[in-house]
Enzyme design. Structure first.
Site, mmCIF file in Angstrom:
data_model
loop_
_atom_site.group_PDB
_atom_site.id
_atom_site.type_symbol
_atom_site.label_atom_id
_atom_site.label_comp_id
_atom_site.label_asym_id
_atom_site.label_seq_id
_atom_site.Cartn_x
_atom_site.Cartn_y
_atom_site.Cartn_z
ATOM 1 N N SER A 79 -8.247 3.430 8.945
ATOM 2 C CA SER A 79 -8.924 3.286 7.655
ATOM 3 C C SER A 79 -8.109 2.388 6.714
ATOM 4 O O SER A 79 -8.624 1.404 6.155
ATOM 5 C CB SER A 79 -9.109 4.692 7.051
ATOM 6 O OG SER A 79 -9.450 4.621 5.695
ATOM 7 N N ASP A 90 -15.512 1.216 6.694
ATOM 8 C CA ASP A 90 -14.539 2.234 6.304
ATOM 9 C C ASP A 90 -15.021 3.011 5.090
ATOM 10 O O ASP A 90 -14.811 4.224 4.995
ATOM 11 C CB ASP A 90 -13.174 1.606 6.012
ATOM 12 C CG ASP A 90 -12.221 2.658 5.453
ATOM 13 O OD1 ASP A 90 -11.899 3.600 6.212
ATOM 14 O OD2 ASP A 90 -11.864 2.590 4.264
ATOM 15 N N HIS A 119 0.844 -1.198 0.000
ATOM 16 C CA HIS A 119 0.000 0.000 0.000
ATOM 17 C C HIS A 119 0.874 1.240 0.000
ATOM 18 O O HIS A 119 1.831 1.332 0.760
ATOM 19 C CB HIS A 119 -0.902 0.025 1.243
ATOM 20 C CG HIS A 119 -1.768 1.241 1.302
ATOM 21 N ND1 HIS A 119 -2.961 1.333 0.613
ATOM 22 C CD2 HIS A 119 -1.595 2.436 1.910
ATOM 23 C CE1 HIS A 119 -3.492 2.521 0.810
ATOM 24 N NE2 HIS A 119 -2.686 3.219 1.607
ATOM 25 N N LYS A 152 -8.765 -2.072 5.774
ATOM 26 C CA LYS A 152 -8.924 -2.657 4.432
ATOM 27 C C LYS A 152 -7.845 -3.699 4.160
ATOM 28 O O LYS A 152 -8.103 -4.746 3.566
ATOM 29 C CB LYS A 152 -8.849 -1.546 3.369
ATOM 30 C CG LYS A 152 -10.086 -0.658 3.364
ATOM 31 C CD LYS A 152 -9.971 0.481 2.393
ATOM 32 C CE LYS A 152 -9.093 1.582 2.877
ATOM 33 N NZ LYS A 152 -9.519 2.939 2.615
HETATM 34 N N1 URA Z 1 -6.517 6.567 2.450
HETATM 35 C C1 URA Z 1 -7.409 5.778 3.080
HETATM 36 O O1 URA Z 1 -7.722 4.679 2.642
HETATM 37 N N2 URA Z 1 -7.961 6.255 4.225
HETATM 38 C C2 URA Z 1 -7.672 7.452 4.743
HETATM 39 O O2 URA Z 1 -8.199 7.801 5.776
HETATM 40 C C3 URA Z 1 -6.738 8.265 4.067
HETATM 41 C C4 URA Z 1 -6.158 7.791 2.917
#
Ligand code: URA
Length: 435
Positions: free
Chosen positions: A183, A161, A82, A187
């Site tokens: 957040s 989320d 990520h 995921k």
């Molecule tokens: N990207 C995300 O997935 N969540 C956030 O809160 C900020 C950037």
């Protein structure tokens, strides 16, 4: 659980316990808490913060608000990467097939671009036919059979989320480190891979402009992942100037193809070798970062990495011929130079403004509904520390509309700051978790 009490307690700096946090997230996801109360709670969090245990509770509650993928039957060690997002960040396009060609099973969920930063899915969609709408079964089949699959963020993964992020976006509560960490990690935990590698950007084109904030975000995310039983590695990397030389969807795909063919820019390659090194060492495929770098360089030099990229594109409906013939990707009708108006050394670039110039050309989204022009963008010919003579080409603008081109040119003119004396090249990799 009384939502009014939770808002009041958080506003006064109090603590939310585990059960209250779970109940709140479940009730909000199921529509039993109205947006106005959740907005008030988020604003209280924005000002008073979340403790680490509260952040962990929120992350876990969001991760389990939907499906949690079980990848145990894909036959191998799975990894995801990520990036917190930046300008010209096409790292995933190179890294995913590169490490997959070394034997790691890459199962990646990606997003689309919004604002000045691009998104991996938009970029890949410039390859004719390529799509990311895979069912969970197709996603797992592709990971099993090809060692690599990439899909859009499924509505079934961490739905809490999705709702909360959309609410934060319109209530000025996005930029809180605990909320961002919860957040992102909710995921990633729900996406089910064994290893998560994080590329946390820092600088003028990043979410986090200051190094200390990027480090705080990285360590919080790593801690959350580890508490969920995941292996997590991370780097802090520079986003004070764009990564590589190309900014814009199809242009970035072309640069990624060049890099997989061993002809890409040094900074992009360095970042991919570093992140790939964390993936190979983190999964036991290599004993240390040096051995990993040798394996990754060999995958590029032997053609295995670009071969894996073609296999991946074909498996998701794309035309693999476009990889050998990049002129099959969308191309703009206008290409115009931007000239330097003074001589000197480039001291600083306002990286966010490069992203905004690309947005002005039509290469990004102002809103979620915007349709983007995949062919437009910017090719940077000079970056920080380069010497420039008045009249040199600083960049090329790729456009389809004269008015948008002039708007982007104006923005791009404001990007560069000069020094009369030589400037040091900025360090790309600022921190590696494995060091
Ligand atoms: N990207 C995300 O997935 N969540 C956030 O809160 C900020 C950037």
């Amino acid at each position: 659980m009384n939502m009014y009490d939770l808002i009041l307690r958080k506003r006064e700096g109090g603590t939310i316990d585990t059960k209250e946090m779970y109940d709140m997230i479940v009730d909000y996801t199921n529509g039993r808490i109205p947006d106005y109360q959740m907005s008030a709670f988020l604003m209280a969090v924005y000002f008073k913060g979340l403790s680490d245990p509260e952040t962990l509770d929120m992350t876990t509650a969001m991760a389990y608000s939907g499906e949690v993928l079980d990848l145990s039957d894909v036959g191998g060690v799975t990894a995801d990467k990520h990036s917190t997002g930046g300008v010209g960040d096409k790292t995933s396009l190179v890294l995913a097939p590169l490490v997959a060609s070394c034997g790691i099973k890459v199962a990646k969920m990606s997003g689309r671009g919004l604002g000045h930063t691009g998104g991996t899915i938009d970029k890949l969609e410039s390859i004719p036919g390529f799509h990311t709408e895979l069912s969970m079964d197709e996603f797992k089949d592709n990971v099993r059979n090809h060692g690599i699959a990439l899909m859009g963020q499924s509505a079934k993964i961490a739905p809490a989320d999705k709702l909360l992020y959309a609410l934060r976006d319109v209530t000025a509560t996005v930029d809180n480190i605990s909320l961002i960490a919860a957040s992102i990690m909710s995921k990633k935990i729900a996406a089910g891979t064994d290893l998560i590698v994080l590329d946390v950007k820092t600088g003028s084109g990043a979410f986090m402009k200051k190094y200390e904030d990027s480090m705080e975000l990285a360590t919080k995310m790593a801690w959350l992942g580890k508490r969920a039983g995941k292996k997590v590695e991370y780097v802090i990397s520079d986003m004070d100037q764009p990564l590589g030389n190309m900014v814009g969807n199809a242009l970035e795909v072309k640069e990624a193809i060049d890099t997989l063919n061993g002809k890409g820019p040094d900074d992009l390659k360095q970042l991919c070798i570093t992140l790939g090194g964390l993936m190979l060492t983190g999964t036991g495929f290599a004993k240390d970062m040096d051995e990993a770098a040798d394996m990754l360089n060999d995958a590029i030099d032997s053609g295995r990495a670009i071969g894996k990229f073609k296999e991946f594109i074909k498996a998701q409906g794309g035309l693999p011929e476009a990889i050998d013939n990049p002129e099959m990707l969308p191309e703009s009708t206008l290409i115009e130079p931007l000239y330097a108006t003074q001589s000197g050394y480039i001291k600083h670039m306002d990286c966010e403004k490069v992203g905004l110039a690309c947005l002005a050309l039509g290469g990004g989204r102002f809103t979620k509904e915007s349709v983007i022009d995949l062919s437009v963008g910017i090719e940077l010919k000079k970056k920080v520390s380069d010497e420039v003579k008045e009249g040199d080409v600083l960049a090329y603008l790729y456009a389809n509309d004269k008015e948008k081109l002039e708007d982007a040119r104006e923005k791009l003119m404001e990007v560069y700051e000069y020094s009369a004396t030589p400037v040091e090249k900025p360090e790309l990799i600022k921190f590696i978790s494995r060091d």
